[in-house]
Scaffold this motif. Structure first.
Motif, PDB file in Angstrom:
ATOM      1  N   LYS A 267      -8.022   2.279  -8.277  1.00 30.98           N
ATOM      2  CA  LYS A 267      -8.014   3.068  -7.041  1.00 30.98           C
ATOM      3  C   LYS A 267      -9.034   2.539  -6.031  1.00 30.98           C
ATOM      4  O   LYS A 267      -8.788   2.540  -4.818  1.00 30.98           O
ATOM      5  CB  LYS A 267      -8.302   4.536  -7.364  1.00 30.98           C
ATOM      6  N   ILE A 268     -10.186   2.063  -6.532  1.00 27.41           N
ATOM      7  CA  ILE A 268     -11.193   1.490  -5.641  1.00 27.41           C
ATOM      8  C   ILE A 268     -10.642   0.239  -4.958  1.00 27.41           C
ATOM      9  O   ILE A 268     -10.824   0.036  -3.749  1.00 27.41           O
ATOM     10  CB  ILE A 268     -12.484   1.156  -6.425  1.00 27.41           C
ATOM     11  N   VAL A 269      -9.952  -0.597  -5.743  1.00 35.49           N
ATOM     12  CA  VAL A 269      -9.352  -1.802  -5.175  1.00 35.49           C
ATOM     13  C   VAL A 269      -8.285  -1.426  -4.147  1.00 35.49           C
ATOM     14  O   VAL A 269      -8.187  -2.041  -3.079  1.00 35.49           O
ATOM     15  CB  VAL A 269      -8.753  -2.680  -6.297  1.00 35.49           C
ATOM     16  N   HIS A 270      -7.489  -0.388  -4.466  1.00 39.44           N
ATOM     17  CA  HIS A 270      -6.458   0.077  -3.526  1.00 39.44           C
ATOM     18  C   HIS A 270      -7.109   0.546  -2.217  1.00 39.44           C
ATOM     19  O   HIS A 270      -6.625   0.226  -1.109  1.00 39.44           O
ATOM     20  CB  HIS A 270      -5.662   1.211  -4.163  1.00 39.44           C
ATOM     21  N   GLU A 271      -8.203   1.280  -2.326  1.00 42.09           N
ATOM     22  CA  GLU A 271      -8.905   1.754  -1.130  1.00 42.09           C
ATOM     23  C   GLU A 271      -9.441   0.575  -0.315  1.00 42.09           C
ATOM     24  O   GLU A 271      -9.409   0.597   0.921  1.00 42.09           O
ATOM     25  CB  GLU A 271     -10.053   2.677  -1.531  1.00 42.09           C
ATOM     26  N   TYR A 272      -9.941  -0.457  -1.017  1.00 43.72           N
ATOM     27  CA  TYR A 272     -10.444  -1.642  -0.311  1.00 43.72           C
ATOM     28  C   TYR A 272      -9.317  -2.298   0.487  1.00 43.72           C
ATOM     29  O   TYR A 272      -9.518  -2.706   1.644  1.00 43.72           O
ATOM     30  CB  TYR A 272     -11.026  -2.640  -1.319  1.00 43.72           C
ATOM     31  N   ILE A 273      -8.132  -2.400  -0.117  1.00 42.29           N
ATOM     32  CA  ILE A 273      -6.986  -3.016   0.568  1.00 42.29           C
ATOM     33  C   ILE A 273      -6.647  -2.252   1.843  1.00 42.29           C
ATOM     34  O   ILE A 273      -6.417  -2.847   2.905  1.00 42.29           O
ATOM     35  CB  ILE A 273      -5.766  -3.069  -0.396  1.00 42.29           C
ATOM     36  N   GLU A 274      -6.631  -0.928   1.747  1.00 36.83           N
ATOM     37  CA  GLU A 274      -6.281  -0.112   2.916  1.00 36.83           C
ATOM     38  C   GLU A 274      -7.388  -0.139   3.977  1.00 36.83           C
ATOM     39  O   GLU A 274      -7.102  -0.273   5.181  1.00 36.83           O
ATOM     40  CB  GLU A 274      -6.008   1.323   2.479  1.00 36.83           C
ATOM     41  N   LYS A 275      -8.638  -0.050   3.533  1.00 42.18           N
ATOM     42  CA  LYS A 275      -9.765  -0.014   4.470  1.00 42.18           C
ATOM     43  C   LYS A 275      -9.889  -1.320   5.236  1.00 42.18           C
ATOM     44  O   LYS A 275     -10.190  -1.325   6.441  1.00 42.18           O
ATOM     45  CB  LYS A 275     -11.059   0.281   3.700  1.00 42.18           C
ATOM     46  N   ASN A 276      -9.662  -2.441   4.561  1.00 42.83           N
ATOM     47  CA  ASN A 276      -9.824  -3.748   5.200  1.00 42.83           C
ATOM     48  C   ASN A 276      -8.517  -4.306   5.745  1.00 42.83           C
ATOM     49  O   ASN A 276      -8.464  -5.457   6.171  1.00 42.83           O
ATOM     50  CB  ASN A 276     -10.449  -4.739   4.205  1.00 42.83           C
ATOM     51  N   ARG A 277      -7.497  -3.479   5.695  1.00 41.81           N
ATOM     52  CA  ARG A 277      -6.209  -3.830   6.269  1.00 41.81           C
ATOM     53  C   ARG A 277      -5.700  -5.195   5.790  1.00 41.81           C
ATOM     54  O   ARG A 277      -5.280  -6.041   6.584  1.00 41.81           O
ATOM     55  CB  ARG A 277      -6.284  -3.802   7.798  1.00 41.81           C
ATOM     56  N   VAL A 278      -5.790  -5.376   4.490  1.00 39.10           N
ATOM     57  CA  VAL A 278      -5.230  -6.585   3.896  1.00 39.10           C
ATOM     58  C   VAL A 278      -3.719  -6.560   4.091  1.00 39.10           C
ATOM     59  O   VAL A 278      -3.093  -5.493   3.983  1.00 39.10           O
ATOM     60  CB  VAL A 278      -5.568  -6.669   2.384  1.00 39.10           C
ATOM     61  N   ASN A 279      -3.150  -7.690   4.394  1.00 38.17           N
ATOM     62  CA  ASN A 279      -1.708  -7.775   4.651  1.00 38.17           C
ATOM     63  C   ASN A 279      -0.915  -7.307   3.431  1.00 38.17           C
ATOM     64  O   ASN A 279      -0.861  -7.985   2.418  1.00 38.17           O
ATOM     65  CB  ASN A 279      -1.337  -9.222   4.994  1.00 38.17           C
ATOM     66  N   CYS A 280      -0.334  -6.117   3.534  1.00 40.23           N
ATOM     67  CA  CYS A 280       0.409  -5.544   2.400  1.00 40.23           C
ATOM     68  C   CYS A 280       1.852  -6.031   2.426  1.00 40.23           C
ATOM     69  O   CYS A 280       2.771  -5.289   2.810  1.00 40.23           O
ATOM     70  CB  CYS A 280       0.351  -4.011   2.435  1.00 40.23           C
ATOM     71  N   ASN A 281       2.055  -7.265   2.002  1.00 43.33           N
ATOM     72  CA  ASN A 281       3.427  -7.764   1.900  1.00 43.33           C
ATOM     73  C   ASN A 281       4.082  -7.193   0.651  1.00 43.33           C
ATOM     74  O   ASN A 281       3.466  -6.444  -0.110  1.00 43.33           O
ATOM     75  CB  ASN A 281       3.450  -9.297   1.903  1.00 43.33           C
ATOM     76  N   LEU A 282       5.330  -7.547   0.427  1.00 39.37           N
ATOM     77  CA  LEU A 282       6.087  -6.974  -0.690  1.00 39.37           C
ATOM     78  C   LEU A 282       5.445  -7.293  -2.031  1.00 39.37           C
ATOM     79  O   LEU A 282       5.372  -6.434  -2.920  1.00 39.37           O
ATOM     80  CB  LEU A 282       7.533  -7.495  -0.651  1.00 39.37           C
ATOM     81  N   ASN A 283       4.948  -8.528  -2.195  1.00 38.42           N
ATOM     82  CA  ASN A 283       4.330  -8.911  -3.470  1.00 38.42           C
ATOM     83  C   ASN A 283       3.095  -8.064  -3.775  1.00 38.42           C
ATOM     84  O   ASN A 283       2.869  -7.667  -4.920  1.00 38.42           O
ATOM     85  CB  ASN A 283       3.946 -10.395  -3.445  1.00 38.42           C
ATOM     86  N   LEU A 284       2.299  -7.775  -2.747  1.00 41.10           N
ATOM     87  CA  LEU A 284       1.103  -6.962  -2.964  1.00 41.10           C
ATOM     88  C   LEU A 284       1.481  -5.516  -3.274  1.00 41.10           C
ATOM     89  O   LEU A 284       0.874  -4.870  -4.144  1.00 41.10           O
ATOM     90  CB  LEU A 284       0.190  -7.035  -1.736  1.00 41.10           C
ATOM     91  N   LEU A 285       2.488  -4.984  -2.592  1.00 34.27           N
ATOM     92  CA  LEU A 285       2.943  -3.618  -2.888  1.00 34.27           C
ATOM     93  C   LEU A 285       3.479  -3.532  -4.320  1.00 34.27           C
ATOM     94  O   LEU A 285       3.229  -2.547  -5.025  1.00 34.27           O
ATOM     95  CB  LEU A 285       4.017  -3.203  -1.892  1.00 34.27           C
ATOM     96  N   ASN A 286       4.198  -4.555  -4.746  1.00 42.01           N
ATOM     97  CA  ASN A 286       4.681  -4.591  -6.133  1.00 42.01           C
ATOM     98  C   ASN A 286       3.518  -4.607  -7.115  1.00 42.01           C
ATOM     99  O   ASN A 286       3.547  -3.933  -8.149  1.00 42.01           O
ATOM    100  CB  ASN A 286       5.559  -5.809  -6.354  1.00 42.01           C
ATOM    101  N   ALA A 287       2.479  -5.402  -6.800  1.00 41.91           N
ATOM    102  CA  ALA A 287       1.307  -5.479  -7.677  1.00 41.91           C
ATOM    103  C   ALA A 287       0.598  -4.130  -7.756  1.00 41.91           C
ATOM    104  O   ALA A 287       0.115  -3.722  -8.826  1.00 41.91           O
ATOM    105  CB  ALA A 287       0.356  -6.562  -7.183  1.00 41.91           C
ATOM    106  N   LEU A 288       0.513  -3.425  -6.621  1.00 44.62           N
ATOM    107  CA  LEU A 288      -0.098  -2.088  -6.618  1.00 44.62           C
ATOM    108  C   LEU A 288       0.700  -1.122  -7.495  1.00 44.62           C
ATOM    109  O   LEU A 288       0.132  -0.399  -8.326  1.00 44.62           O
ATOM    110  CB  LEU A 288      -0.169  -1.551  -5.188  1.00 44.62           C
TER     111      LEU A 288
END
Length: 685
Positions: free
Chosen positions: A271-292
């Motif tokens: 969840k901390i890593v997920h929050e980091y992705i959202e906070k830093n606006r990492v490009n959430c492409n399909l592969n990253l969404l699948n990994a989440l």
């Protein structure tokens, strides 16, 4: 300015026929307009192309179009210049619509190819997964002292990655150091990636630590290496160091970090890593969404994974498969199947997920039905598919299908058998009753792992071949293979089936003393079964009392069975009561207890058991047997007359019984004592 080529003695002899082709520039324009909406190939953002013919080639999407353009270039003389011919070569070598063999012909006709052209050919061989052709081409560059750049080594390293051995890569590393390319960041990253791919993490880490400059690719490659080798702590520590160094991770980095979180099963960290992705606006492409989604599934948060899945604007086969896996592992096979049926497009991994779900949740028939459907649709199974199907065959004792899979896929070399697949075949043969086939395959295996030995030991034990099972265990010891807790389940089971009390006690003690393995509930159950079978019922009871954990159904069941065998009614009633506390709906417990009472002619107690079943709404599961003829299974229940040929079947049984009596067979009436009374007691339950 276009650089003219030095014509070879036979300039493109294969293209002379194309020179006769009457192609107009209007035709070229039609290619361009027809292909304008299609994906482009090999576009370099820094490459400025102004020639209209070469611009048309950028939109080319078939070899037939390319050859027509090439014919026009040959007729007009454009092909004589180095840059235009390099574009033709690039299309053939690198485009999804290209032809690497045609590229080789073109390359052989270029008198003085430059570095870019050499690099393109090596890269093309890598794309075509032909390292045996790419590496010799690189060696030719070295021998002919062709000028090389950093990309030359990057593509050569990629070819080494595709080669089975590590020798070429290590030799190339030496050459890189010798020629001074070891400080080039692109080449350094290629070397780190090479050693990660080989599994040489210490060498990769040494290169990484001694690099003067690192970029996001360097960090991501190293983090991914640890994650791939199931070293999540090391991967996450490196990620923390990356953040401290000021390097901003990208979406690929975060995919590797989420993989490490999945391995650890740490939802808090995930969840901390997920929050980091959202906070830093990492490009959430399909592969990253699948990994989440996959991380949440593996960490047990299926609802959150479902939320991510529902919000996806675009989903691919892996998105659906992740959710199918999650629901299947949770045991919700109905919803998993609903998702599977709703998938717009399935791949073999999707089929694997559903088949594995059925197999792992003890629904082998559904798994086998799905496998047959998969075959009918022309989906080619991969190794993991067959492993799951073989497990289902073992559960349902479907020997014919298991043998066909072995012969069709492995015997006919459609799939190269790994240790994992061979282990699954051995396990299938052993559980389906063909222990000789299992032993033959075991003896033929060159590379065996612990699972191989465990499967064979358990197979021999289940078939009552105690000496063979224990003989294999001693072979393991001689080979200095370290057994695990599963090994000892097979060993103790073999002792139980063979009545080998002394050996069983010794092995039970060796677990803790010699190998440091604390016995688990299943080991105690094996020992209780062993002691009970030979009549040491009281000793079995004392061992059960000394168990460091709460006795489970297997332990109490072994004790109850021992009491039935040796007529210990009071202890048997205690064991039955404990079992009924654990599972009050199991009709088999009531049947064992009733048979125990019947063996001592305690008919009132038999009727009391019947009354308990009636009061608790328990129905006796009728005895069932099955036989397979010509691939068709037939099941028979007690007193069953539903089969169309039941009269013939019963007549045959009567004849068999008559022959047995004529041969002197006398039934053991001590086991059948009170049979009619027990049947009367249970008939209407």
């Amino acid at each position: 300015m276009l650089q003219p080529l030095t014509p070879p003695p036979l300039l493109f002899p294969l293209l002379r026929q194309l020179q006769r082709t009457q192609i107009t520039f209007q035709c070229l324009r039609s290619f361009s307009s027809a292909s304008a909406q299609k994906p482009k190939w090999n576009i370099n953002s820094n490459l400025m192309i102004t020639n209209p013919v070469l611009l048309t080639m950028e939109s080319c999407n078939s070899m037939s179009e390319l050859k027509q353009i090439q014919a026009h270039m040959t007729r007009t003389g454009l092909i004589m210049h180095l840059f235009p011919v390099s574009r033709v070569l690039s299309f053939c070598a690198l485009s999804d619509f290209g032809d690497i063999n045609y590229a080789k012909i073109i390359f052989s006709q270029i008198a003085e190819p430059n570095t870019y052209i050499w690099n393109t050919m090596i890269r093309g061989y890598c794309k075509a997964k032909l390292p045996k052709l790419g590496l010799p081409l690189f060696r030719q560059m070295v021998q002919e002292q062709v000028e090389m750049d950093n990309r030359t080594f990057v593509f050569a390293l990629k070819a080494c990655e595709q080669s089975p051995g590590a020798v070429e890569g290590e030799q190339l590393h030496c050459l890189i150091n010798k020629l001074g390319f070891d400080t080039n960041l692109l080449v350094q990253n290629g070397l780190i990636h090479l050693y990660v791919r080989y599994g040489f993490l210490s060498s990769a880490r040494l290169l990484f630590d001694t690099s003067f400059v690192r970029d996001v690719v360097s960090w991501t490659t190293m983090i991914d290496g640890f994650a791939q080798k199931n070293l999540p702590n090391e991967a996450l520590n490196l990620f923390y160091a990356m953040l401290s160094s000021g390097i901003t991770p990208n979406e690929v980095t975060m995919i590797t970090v989420l993989s490490a979180c999945s391995q650890m099963g740490d939802i808090g960290l995930g969840k901390i890593v997920h929050e980091y992705i959202e906070k830093n606006r990492v490009n959430c492409n399909l592969n990253l969404l699948n990994a989440l989604a996959d991380m949440y599934v593996k960490c047990g948060c299926l609802n959150t994974a479902r939320e991510i899945f529902e919000k996806m604007e675009v989903r691919d086969a892996f998105s659906w498969t992740i959710m199918i896996n999650g629901y299947a592992k949770q045991g919700d096979l109905n919803f998993a199947r609903k998702l599977f049926d709703e998938m717009p497009e399935r791949n073999v991994v999707s089929w694997n997920a559903m088949i594995a779900g059925y197999s792992q949740n003890n629904q082998p028939n559904e798994a086998l039905e799905l496998f047959h459907e998969m075959k009918e649709l022309g989906v080619v199974p991969i190794e993991s598919t067959l492993v799951c199907v073989l497990s289902a065959c073992a559960q349902s004792e479907c020997l014919d299908l298991g043998r066909w899979i072995h012969q069709h896929y492995v015997g006919q070399k459609r799939i190269q058998p790994s240790v994992i697949l061979t282990n699954a075949i051995i396990d299938m043969y052993a559980k389906c009753g063909d222990i000789d086939a299992a032993a033959k395959l075991f003896n033929e295996m060159q590379d065996k792992d612990l699972v191989t030995w465990n499967s064979m030991i358990a197979g021999y034990a289940a078939h009552g071949y105690a000496d063979q099972a224990l003989g294999l265990f001693e072979q393991m010891r001689n080979l200095e293979l370290v057994p695990d807790d599963i090994t000892f389940v097979g060993v103790l089971s073999a002792c139980s089936h063979g009545g080998l009390v002394t050996q069983g006690k010794k092995y039970f003690e060796d677990m803790r003393v010699e190998y440091g393995i604390e016995p688990k509930a299943e080991h105690y159950a094996c020992m209780i079964d062993l002691l009970g079978r030979v009549g040491l019922v009281e000793e079995a009871k004392e061992l059960l009392k000394r168990m460091p954990m709460e006795p489970d159904e297997a332990a109490w069941g072994a004790l109850l069975n021992a009491c039935k065998m040796h007529g210990n009614v009071e202890l048997g009633k205690l064991a039955a009561d404990k079992l009924l506390d654990l599972d009050p709906k199991d009709s088999g417990i009531y049947a064992l207890l009733a048979n125990l009472y019947a063996s001592r002619r305690r008919w009132d107690d038999v009727r009391m058991v019947r009354s308990m079943m009636r009061d608790r709404g328990v129905k006796k599961t009728p005895g069932c047997s099955s036989i397979k003829i010509d691939g068709q299974s037939y099941e028979f229940l007690v007193a069953d007359k539903s089969h169309t040929r039941s009269e013939e079947i019963y007549e045959t049984l009567d004849v068999m019984l008559l022959w047995l009596k004529m041969e002197g067979y006398v039934p053991n009436t001590s086991q059948l004592m009170g049979l009619h009374e027990v049947n009367d007691a249970f008939l209407n339950t």
